[in-house]
Design an enzyme around this catalytic site. Structure first.
Site, PDB file in Angstrom:
ATOM      1  N   ARG A  30      -9.544   6.138  11.403  1.00  9.50           N
ATOM      2  CA  ARG A  30      -8.089   5.999  11.355  1.00  9.50           C
ATOM      3  C   ARG A  30      -7.385   6.988  12.297  1.00  9.50           C
ATOM      4  NH1 ARG A  30      -6.271   3.208   6.800  1.00  9.50           N
ATOM      5  NH2 ARG A  30      -7.752   1.534   6.334  1.00  9.50           N
ATOM      6  N   CYS A  58      -5.328   9.491  -3.083  1.00  7.41           N
ATOM      7  CA  CYS A  58      -4.572   8.556  -2.241  1.00  7.41           C
ATOM      8  C   CYS A  58      -3.153   8.370  -2.763  1.00  7.41           C
ATOM      9  CB  CYS A  58      -5.278   7.206  -2.164  1.00  7.41           C
ATOM     10  SG  CYS A  58      -6.770   7.200  -1.173  1.00  7.41           S
ATOM     11  N   ARG A  99       0.908  -1.346   7.594  1.00 11.09           N
ATOM     12  CA  ARG A  99       1.409  -0.157   6.894  1.00 11.09           C
ATOM     13  C   ARG A  99       2.410   0.645   7.714  1.00 11.09           C
ATOM     14  NH1 ARG A  99      -2.661   3.437   3.567  1.00 11.09           N
ATOM     15  NH2 ARG A  99      -0.621   3.907   2.645  1.00 11.09           N
ATOM     16  N   HIS A 131     -11.296   7.458   5.381  1.00  9.51           N
ATOM     17  CA  HIS A 131     -10.412   8.618   5.410  1.00  9.51           C
ATOM     18  C   HIS A 131     -11.176   9.844   4.915  1.00  9.51           C
ATOM     19  CE1 HIS A 131      -6.246   6.428   5.113  1.00  9.51           C
ATOM     20  NE2 HIS A 131      -6.478   6.849   6.345  1.00  9.51           N
ATOM     21  N   ASP A 153       0.804  -1.218   0.000  1.00  8.28           N
ATOM     22  CA  ASP A 153       0.000   0.000   0.000  1.00  8.28           C
ATOM     23  C   ASP A 153       0.842   1.275   0.000  1.00  8.28           C
ATOM     24  OD1 ASP A 153      -2.459  -1.227  -0.118  1.00  8.28           O
ATOM     25  OD2 ASP A 153      -2.710  -1.325   2.056  1.00  8.28           O
TER      26      ASP A 153
END
Length: 291
Positions: free
Chosen positions: A157, A284, A111, A186, A86
């Site tokens: 998040r 993103c 991540r 997000h 990612d």
């Protein structure tokens, strides 16, 4: 693969025509999806059972990068790391305002290592004011700079405590917004800035992603915002990138593109279908380097 610039647009009204949209050149940081795959699930978009074509993802990412360059923007790149599929979603690893960098601290352990690679990139590239957060902070995934205030998302998040930390580190006012729909985990999946160069910044957002109180805040701050539909949001159409005139959107977000065209913006459509399998879109993949 090439982007689509929509030339079949409705004629603007006289009032809209008087609002000349002026693009400003931007500097972006991106990471090629060399190791992209979906091998775990940390958001509702991710299904490890669904096949992923890494070559197609790389082609789509390359087309997005070329669109930015064709529009006159500068694109820097960071070397992708094996084992971090990612890392292509560069927006989650730093928030840069006036040359000050607030790094990231990921909620998902899968991540976590990305943050250090981006920290090193900033230091190697001449940034000296680099601060790593103590609170969970997924950077431009949940922090959106409007040119006057930093909109800060929470709910899935980024921790609320990261909002105060961002204000201290970046020295800008912060407005907290609560996300309530797990599909829009997000802030950058539910809202993006169209114009950050004026005293009255303009945004586009999907109200259903936000709590009732946050919707009231957005209406108060941005009474002339472009309001997206459920269909716009469902293709990650709110994960767009604007330079004040050109707005890069997922290929499927045609209704949103039409609404933006009526406001004098130029939609630029890109195919991000493979990257969307991990819950990502144009924004993103794109960290903005401001100052």
């Amino acid at each position: 693969m090439s982007a689509t610039f929509d030339t079949q647009l409705p004629l603007p009204t006289a009032e809209q025509a008087s609002q000349v949209r002026v693009p400003t050149r931007r500097r972006y940081l991106m990471c090629a999806p060399q190791y992209f795959t979906v091998e775990y699930s940390i958001n509702p978009w991710m299904d490890p059972e669904q096949p992923v074509d890494t070559g197609l993802a790389l082609a789509q990412w390359t087309a997005l990068k070329e669109v930015y360059q064709q529009l006159g923007h500068t694109v820097e790149t960071i070397t992708p790391e094996p084992g971090l599929p990612d890392m292509v979603f560069a927006a989650n690893s730093g928030t840069v305002i006036d040359g000050v960098v607030l790094g990231s601290r990921f909620r998902a352990e899968q991540r976590a290592a990305e943050a250090e690679h981006f920290r090193r990139w900033f230091l190697r590239n001449g940034y000296r004011d680099v601060v790593m957060p103590t609170s969970i902070n997924e950077a431009e995934g949940d922090f959106t700079w409007t040119g006057t205030v930093l909109l800060a998302g929470t709910g899935f998040r980024t921790d609320p405590g990261a909002h105060a930390e961002a204000q201290e580190v970046l020295g800008v006012p912060v407005v907290s917004l609560n996300l309530v729909d797990p599909r829009y985990y997000h802030l950058d999946t539910a809202l993006f800035v169209l114009d950050d160069q004026s005293d009255r910044p303009q945004v586009c957002y999907f109200p259903g992603a936000f709590s009732a109180g946050s919707q009231k805040v957005l209406r108060r701050l941005f009474p002339d915002a472009v309001i997206a539909t459920e269909a716009d949001a469902a293709c990650l159409g709110l994960n767009g990138v604007s330079d004040g005139h050109n707005v890069v959107l997922p290929l499927e977000a045609t209704a949103l593109g039409g609404a933006l065209a009526e406001r004098g913006y130029q939609p630029v459509y890109v195919d991000i279908s493979e990257l969307r399998k991990s819950g990502g879109g144009p924004k993103c993949c794109t960290m903005e380097l401001r100052g």
